[in-house]
Design an enzyme around this catalytic site. Structure first.
Site: not given
Ligand code: ZN
Length: 350
Positions: A250, A126, A163, A165
């Site tokens: 995740d 991120h 991931d 996200h």
């Molecule tokens: Zn994540």
């Protein structure tokens, strides 16, 4: 005993990034190392000592003023990069060691081993050029991609980000760059809100960003379908000289943050597909870097499963919770069609 062809990066200093009551906590790495030891897997792997990244290397992708800001905040004892990204006194040095750990893995995978998993924290995908966010301080995988290009003169790097996200930071850093192909499969709608199918890169980089946003609840069948339909044909055409994985687990069904249904066995399968790509294109060179994954049982079993695939360890891994029923959803087929439509001018995938 011959040296294993699969490496792991780990250092106890990764525990010194103190986040308190927080999902991205040091207990994640402690639990991973405990399971790798208990199962005997660690003995079959080659340990790689991480070196610390220099500020010049962090500067491959981050602004000098941002790096200095992080250093200063840590020196003052504590800080926040956003509402959930905490800095403690040692976080700056640990973040240098995290990015450096991925670079150390790149060195050995290019010179010596087949593949490696950098078990590091804090995570990175991120982190934007001038702003940390979402538990991430420096963008470890992006820095390692640039390092591989500068230090080892590699031309084309594939980043596979599984991931749950979307890796907004990695996407933005390479958005106009045809030398780094960024592929992300992620839950959508979800944090951080980027990663739509029509975000495909710009200028020379058009087509070198590939986003596959999936609705919540998708499992192993959906993930492997996307890898087979989208990732494999594009990656074989791109012909990477190194594959990096933003390996956040995740998307596991037990994860307290993600809403997907991937199992540890599913991560074994995804790792196997990436291995087949790397074997066909770049002598098997893969470096995975830990991103998310917040359940203290699911994460270690997922990491073990990935290493089982990487190293052909032949372990029969049974995670200690009942796995969800899974079949290929029509929603995944629809989304794959959309991605093919968005990318059809760039890649032979229609
Ligand atoms: Zn994540």
């Amino acid at each position: 005993m011959p040296m294993s062809r699969t490496g792991v990066v780990y250092h106890d200093d990764y525990l010194k990034h103190e986040t308190g009551e927080h999902p991205e906590q040091k207990e994640r790495l402690i639990a991973i190392m405990k399971l790798l030891k208990e199962t005997g897997a660690l003995k079959k792997l080659t340990r790689i000592a991480p070196k610390k990244a220099t500020t010049e290397q962090i500067g491959y992708v981050h602004d000098a003023s941002y790096i200095e800001n992080v250093r200063g905040l840590c020196q003052s004892g504590r800080g926040m990069l956003d509402s959930d990204t905490i800095l403690s006194q040692d976080s700056y040095e640990v973040a240098l060691l995290a990015s450096g750990g991925v670079m150390s893995a790149v060195d050995v995978v290019i010179d010596d081993l087949n593949n490696a998993f950098a078990l590091i924290r804090p995570p990175g995908h991120h982190a934007e050029a001038s702003q940390g966010m979402g538990f991430c301080i420096f963008n470890n995988v992006a820095i390692a991609a640039r390092y591989a290009q500068r230090q080892h003169k590699l031309k084309r790097i594939l980043i596979v980000d599984w991931d749950v996200h979307h890796g907004n930071g990695t996407q933005h850093i390479f958005y106009d760059d045809a030398s780094v192909l960024y592929f992300s499969i992620h839950q959508s709608p979800f944090y951080p809100g980027t990663g739509k199918t029509d975000e495909i890169g710009t200028g020379d980089g058009k087509g070198f960003t590939v986003n596959v946003p999936l609705p919540r609840g998708m499992g192993d069948a959906g993930y492997t379908y996307v890898f087979n339909e989208i990732l494999i044909p594009i990656a074989l055409e791109f012909r990477p000289e190194l594959v990096l994985i933003s390996a956040g687990q995740d998307a596991h069904f037990a994860d307290p943050i993600g809403g997907m249904n991937v199992t540890a066995k599913g991560f074994d399968q995804l790792a196997g597909i990436v291995k087949s790509i790397a074997n066909s294109t770049c002598e098997g060179r893969i470096v995975a870097a830990l991103e998310g994954g917040y359940d203290l049982t699911a994460l270690p079993y997922s990491v073990l499963s990935i290493l089982n695939s990487f190293g052909d360890l032949g372990m029969d891994i049974k995670e200690p919770m009942a796995t969800p029923k899974d079949e290929l959803s029509g929603q995944v087929r629809e989304r794959v069609k959309e991605v093919k439509e968005a990318q059809k001018e760039c890649w032979p995938i229609s």
